[in-house]
Enzyme design. Structure first.
Site, short mmCIF file in Angstrom:
data_model
loop_
_atom_site.label_atom_id
_atom_site.label_comp_id
_atom_site.label_asym_id
_atom_site.label_seq_id
_atom_site.Cartn_x
_atom_site.Cartn_y
_atom_site.Cartn_z
N ASP A 66 0.88 -1.17 0.00
CA ASP A 66 0.00 0.00 0.00
C ASP A 66 0.92 1.22 0.00
O ASP A 66 1.52 1.55 1.02
CB ASP A 66 -0.89 0.00 1.24
N ASN A 93 3.65 5.07 -10.80
CA ASN A 93 2.49 5.06 -11.69
C ASN A 93 1.16 5.02 -10.95
O ASN A 93 0.16 5.54 -11.44
CB ASN A 93 2.58 3.85 -12.63
N TYR A 161 -7.46 15.35 -8.28
CA TYR A 161 -6.53 14.71 -9.24
C TYR A 161 -5.60 15.75 -9.85
O TYR A 161 -4.38 15.55 -9.91
CB TYR A 161 -7.34 14.01 -10.33
N LYS A 165 -1.48 16.03 -9.47
CA LYS A 165 -0.63 15.87 -10.65
C LYS A 165 0.21 17.13 -10.90
O LYS A 165 1.35 17.03 -11.39
CB LYS A 165 -1.48 15.51 -11.87
#
Length: 256
Positions: A66, A93, A161, A165
């Site tokens: 995890d 990733n 998100y 990023k």
């Protein structure tokens, strides 16, 4: 579990791909294994990882972790060090998304889940990779972060998100700078519309910046795998700091 290459004096390079059991991560893992790398694929579900390792074949090794948990990440890297003696490539990733709902309706739990998977996980893995890459002989290695198109340009209703990023872009640059004295290179690949479960809704129609709902073209994730192999194959004296790979006709360049 697929066949593995242990630390027995072989020339095989060792890679770790987080979130390597599904989607883009599996495509990256498959491409690296085909190029001769021994690839550790990690994720939280043993069955998914074992299935992926079997599909990838020779060179793929499944390890459960995890990445949002510091103890789990430390155990993962201790396992890699004990099994292979080194790590040549880390591909950060793994990631998560929140529901595409108005920003004010997002819960703190939804925000925290995305931050943990997308940003904290990448930092924790980078931190452990630095420790291993600095100490191993020969010294050094490479880290490649999955930044996404959202590292520069958001979609509607994507604050968690997009924020993570954008932060990955900063982490990439800091990692590249801090890794210089230790032969650790770091770059980022920004991916647009690689076909996966995460992008399945795009062909049916997805909300655009002007309020329309439109179908978007996607591309085979194998192209992402090939791009990562290219970045990873460079000598450590050279680095692709940022690369954008995207479906040619997706609405990103210009006005759509």
């Amino acid at each position: 579990m697929a066949d593995e290459t242990a630390n027995s004096g072989t020339a095989s390079r060792i890679a770790l791909v987080t979130g390597g059991g599904t989607g883009v991560g599996k495509a990256i893992s498959k491409a690296l294994a085909a190029a001769g790398w021994t690839v550790v694929i990690c994720g939280r579900r043993q069955d998914v990882l074992e299935t992926a390792a079997g599909e990838i074949g020779h060179g793929a090794v499944a390890m459960v972790a995890d990445i949002g948990d510091p103890a789990s990440v430390a155990a993962l890297f201790a396992g890699i060090a004990g099994r292979f003696g080194r790590l040549d490539l880390l591909v950060n990733n793994a990631g998560s998304v929140a529901p595409a709902i108005p920003l004010e309706d997002l819960s703190f739990e939804q925000w925290s889940t995305v931050v943990s998977a997308n940003l904290t996980g990448a930092f924790l893995c980078t931190q452990q990779a630095f420790r291993l890459m600095k100490s191993q002989q020969p010294r050094g290695g490479r880290i490649i972060n999955n930044g996404s198109i959202s590292a520069t340009t958001p979609r509607p209703n994507s604050a968690p998100y997009t924020a993570t990023k954008h932060a990955i872009a900063g982490l990439t640059k800091s990692t590249a700078l801090d890794g210089r004295p230790f032969d650790i290179a770091c770059g980022q690949i920004d991916i647009g519309n690689a076909a996966s479960d995460m992008t399945a809704a795009m062909s049916a129609g997805i909300l655009q910046a002007d309020g329309r709902t439109a179908s978007e073209p996607t591309m085979d994730p194998a192209h992402v795998g090939a791009a990562v192999v290219h970045m990873a194959a460079l000598p450590l004296e050279a680095n692709v700091l940022t690369m954008t790979i995207m479906a040619t006709k997706m609405p990103f360049v210009g006005r759509g």
